[in-house]
Design an enzyme around this catalytic site. Sequence first.
Site, short mmCIF file in Angstrom:
data_model
loop_
_atom_site.label_atom_id
_atom_site.label_comp_id
_atom_site.label_asym_id
_atom_site.label_seq_id
_atom_site.Cartn_x
_atom_site.Cartn_y
_atom_site.Cartn_z
N HIS A 99 2.49 -8.27 -4.58
CA HIS A 99 1.96 -9.04 -4.81
C HIS A 99 2.21 -10.06 -5.78
O HIS A 99 3.07 -9.54 -6.72
CB HIS A 99 0.43 -8.58 -5.35
CG HIS A 99 -0.33 -7.58 -4.34
ND1 HIS A 99 0.07 -6.39 -4.69
CD2 HIS A 99 -1.22 -7.64 -3.69
CE1 HIS A 99 -0.69 -5.60 -3.89
NE2 HIS A 99 -1.46 -6.50 -3.39
N ASP A 102 2.14 -8.66 -9.23
CA ASP A 102 2.93 -7.62 -9.68
C ASP A 102 4.11 -8.06 -10.20
O ASP A 102 4.74 -7.21 -11.33
CB ASP A 102 3.34 -6.71 -8.67
CG ASP A 102 2.16 -6.47 -7.49
OD1 ASP A 102 0.98 -6.33 -7.97
OD2 ASP A 102 2.21 -6.36 -6.23
N GLU A 230 -4.96 -7.01 6.70
CA GLU A 230 -5.00 -5.71 6.57
C GLU A 230 -6.42 -5.39 6.37
O GLU A 230 -7.46 -5.81 5.63
CB GLU A 230 -4.22 -5.59 5.09
CG GLU A 230 -4.40 -3.98 5.07
CD GLU A 230 -3.51 -3.70 3.67
OE1 GLU A 230 -2.60 -4.30 3.45
OE2 GLU A 230 -4.07 -2.84 2.93
N GLU A 266 -3.47 0.05 7.27
CA GLU A 266 -3.31 1.19 6.31
C GLU A 266 -4.20 2.58 6.62
O GLU A 266 -5.14 2.43 7.09
CB GLU A 266 -3.94 0.72 4.89
CG GLU A 266 -3.32 1.70 3.94
CD GLU A 266 -4.12 1.40 2.67
OE1 GLU A 266 -3.66 0.14 2.26
OE2 GLU A 266 -4.89 2.20 1.81
N HIS A 269 -7.45 2.89 5.01
CA HIS A 269 -8.28 2.20 5.18
C HIS A 269 -8.98 2.67 6.55
O HIS A 269 -10.33 2.37 6.75
CB HIS A 269 -7.97 0.55 5.20
CG HIS A 269 -7.39 0.27 3.84
ND1 HIS A 269 -6.88 -0.98 3.84
CD2 HIS A 269 -7.29 0.83 2.83
CE1 HIS A 269 -6.41 -1.43 2.73
NE2 HIS A 269 -6.86 -0.10 1.89
N ASP A 294 0.77 0.25 6.24
CA ASP A 294 0.70 0.61 4.92
C ASP A 294 0.67 2.43 5.14
O ASP A 294 -0.55 2.97 5.26
CB ASP A 294 -0.25 0.16 4.09
CG ASP A 294 0.18 -1.09 3.56
OD1 ASP A 294 1.06 -1.48 3.82
OD2 ASP A 294 -0.75 -1.69 2.82
N ASP A 305 -10.66 4.95 -1.76
CA ASP A 305 -9.33 4.52 -1.46
C ASP A 305 -8.20 5.26 -2.53
O ASP A 305 -7.82 4.76 -3.37
CB ASP A 305 -9.18 3.23 -1.44
CG ASP A 305 -8.07 2.61 -0.75
OD1 ASP A 305 -7.36 3.31 0.03
OD2 ASP A 305 -7.54 1.37 -0.95
N ASP A 307 -5.11 6.25 -1.77
CA ASP A 307 -3.80 5.79 -1.89
C ASP A 307 -2.75 6.90 -2.15
O ASP A 307 -1.91 6.83 -2.77
CB ASP A 307 -3.50 4.63 -2.60
CG ASP A 307 -4.17 3.19 -2.05
OD1 ASP A 307 -4.45 3.51 -0.82
OD2 ASP A 307 -4.13 2.31 -2.80
N ASP A 337 2.12 2.21 0.43
CA ASP A 337 1.02 1.57 -0.31
C ASP A 337 0.51 2.94 -1.02
O ASP A 337 -0.59 3.44 -0.45
CB ASP A 337 0.11 0.62 0.54
CG ASP A 337 -0.73 -0.02 -0.39
OD1 ASP A 337 -0.77 0.43 -1.82
OD2 ASP A 337 -1.60 -0.74 0.11
C1 XLS Z 1 -5.86 -2.32 -1.35
C2 XLS Z 1 -4.86 -2.77 -0.39
C3 XLS Z 1 -3.86 -3.69 -0.99
C4 XLS Z 1 -3.29 -4.72 -0.02
C5 XLS Z 1 -2.43 -5.78 -0.14
O1 XLS Z 1 -6.67 -1.40 -1.03
O2 XLS Z 1 -4.42 -1.72 0.14
O3 XLS Z 1 -3.05 -3.30 -1.72
O4 XLS Z 1 -2.19 -3.76 0.97
O5 XLS Z 1 -3.05 -6.62 -1.11
CA CA Z 2 -2.67 -1.68 1.81
CA CA Z 3 -5.67 1.28 -0.04
#
Ligand code: XLS
Ligand code: CA
Ligand code: CA
Length: 437
Positions: A99, A102, A230, A266, A269, A294, A305, A307, A337
Amino acid sequence: MAYFDGITKVKYEGRHSDNPYAFKFYNPEEKIGGKTMEEILRFGIAYWHTFVADGSDPFGAGTAIRPWDHLKGMDLAKARVDAAFEFFEKIDAPFFCFHDVDIAPEGATLRESNKNVDEIVAMMKDYMKDSKTKLLWNTANMFTNPRWTHGAGTTSHADVYAYAAAKIKKGLEVGKELGAENYVFWGGREGYESLLNTNLKLEQENLAKLFHMSIDYAKEIGFDAQFLIEPKPKEPTTHQYDYDVATATAFLYQYDLQDHFKFNIEANHATLAGHTFEHELRVARESGMLGSVDANQGDPLLGWDTDEFPTDLYATTLAMYEILKNGGLGRGGLNFDAKVRRGSFETEDLFHAHIAGMDAFAIGLRVAQKMIDDRFFENIVDERYKTFNSEIGKKITSGQTNLKELEAHAIDIENIEIRSGQVEKIKARINQYLLNI
Ligand code: XLS
Ligand code: CA
Ligand code: CA
């Protein structure tokens, strides 16, 4: 300065290796079904989780110990670039993703932020001359700063909308400068909490207009990246507009955007939406819209979430089955991700986590290719639908029948022999495949 001293380039040593800094299943040069593993898997490193996140969560402060911790501002941003390219080289990553926020600190104005971004992008471009690591995608963070509280493309304030448009414009320019393969739109704050303060129609129309303007601008500057949406169902807002692939597909068709977007799917998600990872991949694949992935996983015991790095072999196998059936990911890739757990705060954990994820997808790839080669599951599907290949079934699939003819066909049937779906047999067979790689 080296940030990951003592760690040399991670190499493939095979399944019996005891070396924690070696791949056990990911062998980049090995060909699977005619292509190398590196070409198929196209792994990406997520800049935000690996070089920026500090392990903080809603209940507590950061825990991560990083060798760049003592720095601040642009010095910190530059140190992270040095660390990132060292990490990419050592983990042998073909891609990375970021991003805007980042890579460089935000200034008081967008003009200042853009200046910081430019400085870091120039530094990255320099590194990329000698590095094999390319930019899989970049994106604009339009969810962290308080100005995005009510959304970005779906905000209730026109100035915020303009700010969002300007951030995307810059993101497209940066993507072009660094040769990004894709550009991602995650609608972080695009949703609502109460319908009673929301003009849902205006918000969705404005979002669609922002996407159209983005397409136009990318064309104008000659940035030919694949645009990706996404989907995510909830978090941060209660109702997110891009709930899942099916919902976002309807949005794209409604606003004539379907030819310009694919999906970045993702895993976490998908499960938050109440779907499996492979379900979302299949829905996107069947409409020719599977763009990128992702690669992470959620925790089935937690409803948010998380991750996590992907280690569930069942999930990676079924995901790779869809990806191979899609003919690969094209310009997309498998972007981690994923973040190390708050308790995994040592720098080395970044390596262990990526090795675990890369090996888990390499196993998934090996198993899925074997499943496809054997046609075991395809044969079950063919057999299951065979009545659609002849007579009345063929008339149905070719659209050459009607309710009257179907009634005539059905009206005197006494017995229809339907067969088992064999789900348990199928699940047992997947286990056999997994154990036999
Ligand atoms: C957040 C998202 C984010 C996207 C990119 O939950 O996964 O990280 O991948 O903005
Ligand atoms: Ca993501
Ligand atoms: Ca995520």
